[in-house]
Design a protein around this motif. Structure first.
Motif, PDB file in Angstrom:
ATOM      1  N   GLY A  72       0.953  -1.110  -0.107  1.00 34.61           N
ATOM      2  CA  GLY A  72       0.014   0.040   0.023  1.00 34.61           C
ATOM      3  C   GLY A  72       0.939   1.348   0.081  1.00 34.61           C
ATOM      4  O   GLY A  72       0.311   2.277   0.667  1.00 34.61           O
ATOM      5  N   GLY A  73       2.005   1.285  -0.694  1.00 30.33           N
ATOM      6  CA  GLY A  73       2.582   2.531  -0.861  1.00 30.33           C
ATOM      7  C   GLY A  73       3.688   2.641   0.206  1.00 30.33           C
ATOM      8  O   GLY A  73       4.276   3.814   0.233  1.00 30.33           O
ATOM      9  N   ALA A 126      -5.547  -3.251  18.414  1.00 30.57           N
ATOM     10  CA  ALA A 126      -4.973  -3.608  16.973  1.00 30.57           C
ATOM     11  C   ALA A 126      -4.344  -2.386  16.090  1.00 30.57           C
ATOM     12  O   ALA A 126      -4.483  -1.163  16.517  1.00 30.57           O
ATOM     13  CB  ALA A 126      -6.496  -3.635  16.116  1.00 30.57           C
ATOM     14  N   SER A 127      -3.423  -2.994  15.253  1.00 33.07           N
ATOM     15  CA  SER A 127      -2.616  -1.982  14.387  1.00 33.07           C
ATOM     16  C   SER A 127      -2.556  -2.595  13.092  1.00 33.07           C
ATOM     17  O   SER A 127      -2.562  -3.689  13.011  1.00 33.07           O
ATOM     18  CB  SER A 127      -1.125  -1.932  15.168  1.00 33.07           C
ATOM     19  OG  SER A 127      -0.394  -1.427  14.075  1.00 33.07           O
ATOM     20  N   SER A 128      -2.671  -1.573  12.229  1.00 29.31           N
ATOM     21  CA  SER A 128      -2.642  -2.087  10.634  1.00 29.31           C
ATOM     22  C   SER A 128      -1.111  -1.609   9.924  1.00 29.31           C
ATOM     23  O   SER A 128      -1.013  -1.692   9.033  1.00 29.31           O
ATOM     24  CB  SER A 128      -3.668  -1.453   9.994  1.00 29.31           C
ATOM     25  OG  SER A 128      -4.806  -1.794  10.290  1.00 29.31           O
ATOM     26  N   ILE A 129      -0.118  -1.635  10.746  1.00 34.15           N
ATOM     27  CA  ILE A 129       1.076  -1.090  10.135  1.00 34.15           C
ATOM     28  C   ILE A 129       1.871  -2.180   9.642  1.00 34.15           C
ATOM     29  O   ILE A 129       2.553  -1.651   8.686  1.00 34.15           O
ATOM     30  CB  ILE A 129       2.100  -0.666  11.525  1.00 34.15           C
ATOM     31  CG1 ILE A 129       3.392   0.218  10.944  1.00 34.15           C
ATOM     32  CG2 ILE A 129       2.421  -1.994  12.363  1.00 34.15           C
ATOM     33  CD1 ILE A 129       4.192   0.606  12.214  1.00 34.15           C
ATOM     34  N   SER A 130       1.465  -3.242   9.845  1.00 37.54           N
ATOM     35  CA  SER A 130       2.025  -4.445   8.935  1.00 37.54           C
ATOM     36  C   SER A 130       1.266  -4.476   7.360  1.00 37.54           C
ATOM     37  O   SER A 130       1.879  -5.374   6.690  1.00 37.54           O
ATOM     38  CB  SER A 130       1.933  -5.719   9.759  1.00 37.54           C
ATOM     39  OG  SER A 130       0.638  -6.081   9.643  1.00 37.54           O
ATOM     40  N   VAL A 147       8.882  -5.476  16.770  1.00 36.01           N
ATOM     41  CA  VAL A 147       9.092  -4.031  16.545  1.00 36.01           C
ATOM     42  C   VAL A 147       8.710  -3.998  14.714  1.00 36.01           C
ATOM     43  O   VAL A 147       9.316  -4.758  14.162  1.00 36.01           O
ATOM     44  CB  VAL A 147      10.426  -3.577  16.615  1.00 36.01           C
ATOM     45  CG1 VAL A 147      10.441  -2.028  16.108  1.00 36.01           C
ATOM     46  CG2 VAL A 147      10.829  -3.595  18.268  1.00 36.01           C
ATOM     47  N   ILE A 148       7.939  -2.882  14.508  1.00 39.65           N
ATOM     48  CA  ILE A 148       7.487  -2.749  12.891  1.00 39.65           C
ATOM     49  C   ILE A 148       7.940  -1.412  12.700  1.00 39.65           C
ATOM     50  O   ILE A 148       7.520  -0.506  13.444  1.00 39.65           O
ATOM     51  CB  ILE A 148       6.303  -3.006  12.637  1.00 39.65           C
ATOM     52  CG1 ILE A 148       6.033  -4.714  13.008  1.00 39.65           C
ATOM     53  CG2 ILE A 148       6.049  -3.044  11.134  1.00 39.65           C
ATOM     54  CD1 ILE A 148       4.529  -5.188  12.706  1.00 39.65           C
ATOM     55  N   VAL A 149       8.405  -1.049  11.692  1.00 46.99           N
ATOM     56  CA  VAL A 149       8.700   0.302  11.189  1.00 46.99           C
ATOM     57  C   VAL A 149       8.424   0.385   9.715  1.00 46.99           C
ATOM     58  O   VAL A 149       8.515  -0.548   9.056  1.00 46.99           O
ATOM     59  CB  VAL A 149      10.383   0.599  11.366  1.00 46.99           C
ATOM     60  CG1 VAL A 149      10.705   2.241  10.995  1.00 46.99           C
ATOM     61  CG2 VAL A 149      10.755   0.229  12.704  1.00 46.99           C
ATOM     62  N   ARG A 150       7.928   1.516   9.468  1.00 48.38           N
ATOM     63  CA  ARG A 150       7.437   1.564   8.131  1.00 48.38           C
ATOM     64  C   ARG A 150       7.691   3.039   7.511  1.00 48.38           C
ATOM     65  O   ARG A 150       7.333   4.107   8.468  1.00 48.38           O
ATOM     66  CB  ARG A 150       6.130   1.069   7.669  1.00 48.38           C
ATOM     67  CG  ARG A 150       4.840   1.924   8.200  1.00 48.38           C
ATOM     68  CD  ARG A 150       3.635   1.317   7.638  1.00 48.38           C
ATOM     69  NE  ARG A 150       2.120   2.286   7.729  1.00 48.38           N
ATOM     70  CZ  ARG A 150       1.031   2.031   7.596  1.00 48.38           C
ATOM     71  NH1 ARG A 150       1.005   0.969   7.084  1.00 48.38           N
ATOM     72  NH2 ARG A 150       0.303   2.897   7.677  1.00 48.38           N
ATOM     73  N   TYR A 151       7.673   3.066   6.208  1.00 51.90           N
ATOM     74  CA  TYR A 151       7.479   4.962   5.932  1.00 51.90           C
ATOM     75  C   TYR A 151       7.156   4.857   4.291  1.00 51.90           C
ATOM     76  O   TYR A 151       7.266   3.609   3.558  1.00 51.90           O
ATOM     77  CB  TYR A 151       8.865   5.262   5.807  1.00 51.90           C
ATOM     78  CG  TYR A 151      10.044   4.220   5.209  1.00 51.90           C
ATOM     79  CD1 TYR A 151      10.557   4.249   3.836  1.00 51.90           C
ATOM     80  CD2 TYR A 151      10.739   3.500   6.134  1.00 51.90           C
ATOM     81  CE1 TYR A 151      11.470   3.474   3.146  1.00 51.90           C
ATOM     82  CE2 TYR A 151      11.615   2.391   5.519  1.00 51.90           C
ATOM     83  CZ  TYR A 151      12.025   2.563   4.219  1.00 51.90           C
ATOM     84  OH  TYR A 151      12.982   1.608   3.873  1.00 51.90           O
TER      85      TYR A 151
END
Length: 328
Positions: A72-73, A243-247, A322-326
């Motif tokens: 998703g970008g 809940a988190s949608s970061i993944s 740990v999840i990081v996104r950009y």
């Protein structure tokens, strides 16, 4: 009419002005030559200044480390164990940091690991250590708490490990943690442990109404742990997680472990697991084990009984993540 030499000169000018598009720098460049660098994670225009290739504008942000996916970008870096997040330049990221869940004990369920998330977090260039906390060990005797979960950290931001559940002897209060452990039983102070502000919630209280003894549920990221009901011999439920949608898809993390109930005259109910990886409690005198927290959710372990020198024990806490996104 143009002379052939005019066309030849024009063609040479066009060729000189057209940048090379390649993942490898052009050989023998002259000052002013342009190159579109297609190396993975760069994809930017550069110009040769006579000595070195220089970016024509600020370089795009990129990083390495963890398991990398693109959804998703967003480029997403997932760490299920400790590692290093290395950036090409300073930038801004979104993160989720979940610590390890606490271990269960005789009666009390383990608290969930601390849950931290944010967008627009500034990060410098270079290597950044990432720590993923281990789940807390279950208690191995009836007079000790379960162990707290390990801390998780990223970019100098730390999430606190979940508190261990309490037992029926010794110190009967749940341990303090990201979310607190559930309280023990058999009289005295059977309070649940406190959670860490902004990261989790307190554990539930245990109860004692002889001959019925029950434990409290561990706290979760979204809710306090349930208190045990010593009237109907029911263990406290683990607090629910968030809940988190970061993944790239919705996942619930940091649920508390359920407390232990008590089998009495055909009654007795185990404390339910908190949503988000918590382990279910069990019922004393039924010879069953408490549930383990799910790995990489920070869930707390379930409370349980101890029979035959610990043959039937509590659940361990689940490890963190740990999840990081950009944006890309």
């Amino acid at each position: 009419a143009r002379e052939n030499s005019d066309y030849t000169g024009l063609a040479a000018d066009i060729a000189a002005a057209t940048p090379t598009v390649s993942a490898t720098a052009p050989s023998s460049p002259a000052a002013g030559d342009q190159w579109f660098d297609t190396t993975s994670g760069i994809n930017a225009m550069k110009v040769y200044d006579g000595t070195a290739w220089k970016f024509m504008s600020d370089p795009p942000f990129s990083a390495t480390g963890g398991t990398i996916t693109t959804v998703g970008g967003y480029k997403i870096h997932t760490f299920t164990s400790s590692g290093t997040f290395t950036t090409s330049t300073a930038g801004s990221v979104e993160y989720l940091i979940v610590a390890g869940g606490g271990g269960g004990a005789q009666y009390g369920g383990g608290g969930a690991g601390g849950f931290l998330t944010a967008t627009g977090s500034s990060i410098g260039s270079g290597a950044q250590a990432v720590t993923v906390g281990a789940g807390g060990a279950k208690a191995t005797a009836g007079n000790v708490k379960g162990s707290n979960g390990g801390f998780s950290s990223f970019n100098s931001i730390t999430s606190v490990g979940g508190g261990g559940g309490a037992s029926a002897s010794g110190d009967k209060t749940g341990a303090v943690g990201g979310s607190g452990g559930g309280g023990g039983s058999d009289g005295g102070d059977m309070s649940g442990g406190a959670g860490t502000f902004g990261q989790g919630n307190a554990g539930g209280n245990g109860g004692s109404n002889p001959p019925k003894y029950v434990g409290g549920g561990g706290g979760g990221a979204a809710a306090v742990g349930g208190s045990g009901n010593d009237n109907n011999a029911t263990g406290g439920s683990g607090g629910n997680g968030l809940a988190s949608s970061i993944s790239g898809s919705s996942v619930t993390y940091a649920g508390g472990g359920g407390g232990c109930g008590y089998w009495y005259n055909g009654t007795g109910v185990a404390g339910a697991a908190g949503t988000g990886g918590g382990g279910a409690g069990t019922v004393y005198n039924t010879n069953t084990n408490g549930g383990n927290g799910t790995a990489n959710t920070g869930g707390g372990g379930g409370g349980a009984e101890f029979v035959n020198a610990g043959q039937f024990g509590a659940g361990t806490g689940g490890s963190g993540i740990v999840i990081v996104r950009y944006a890309v």
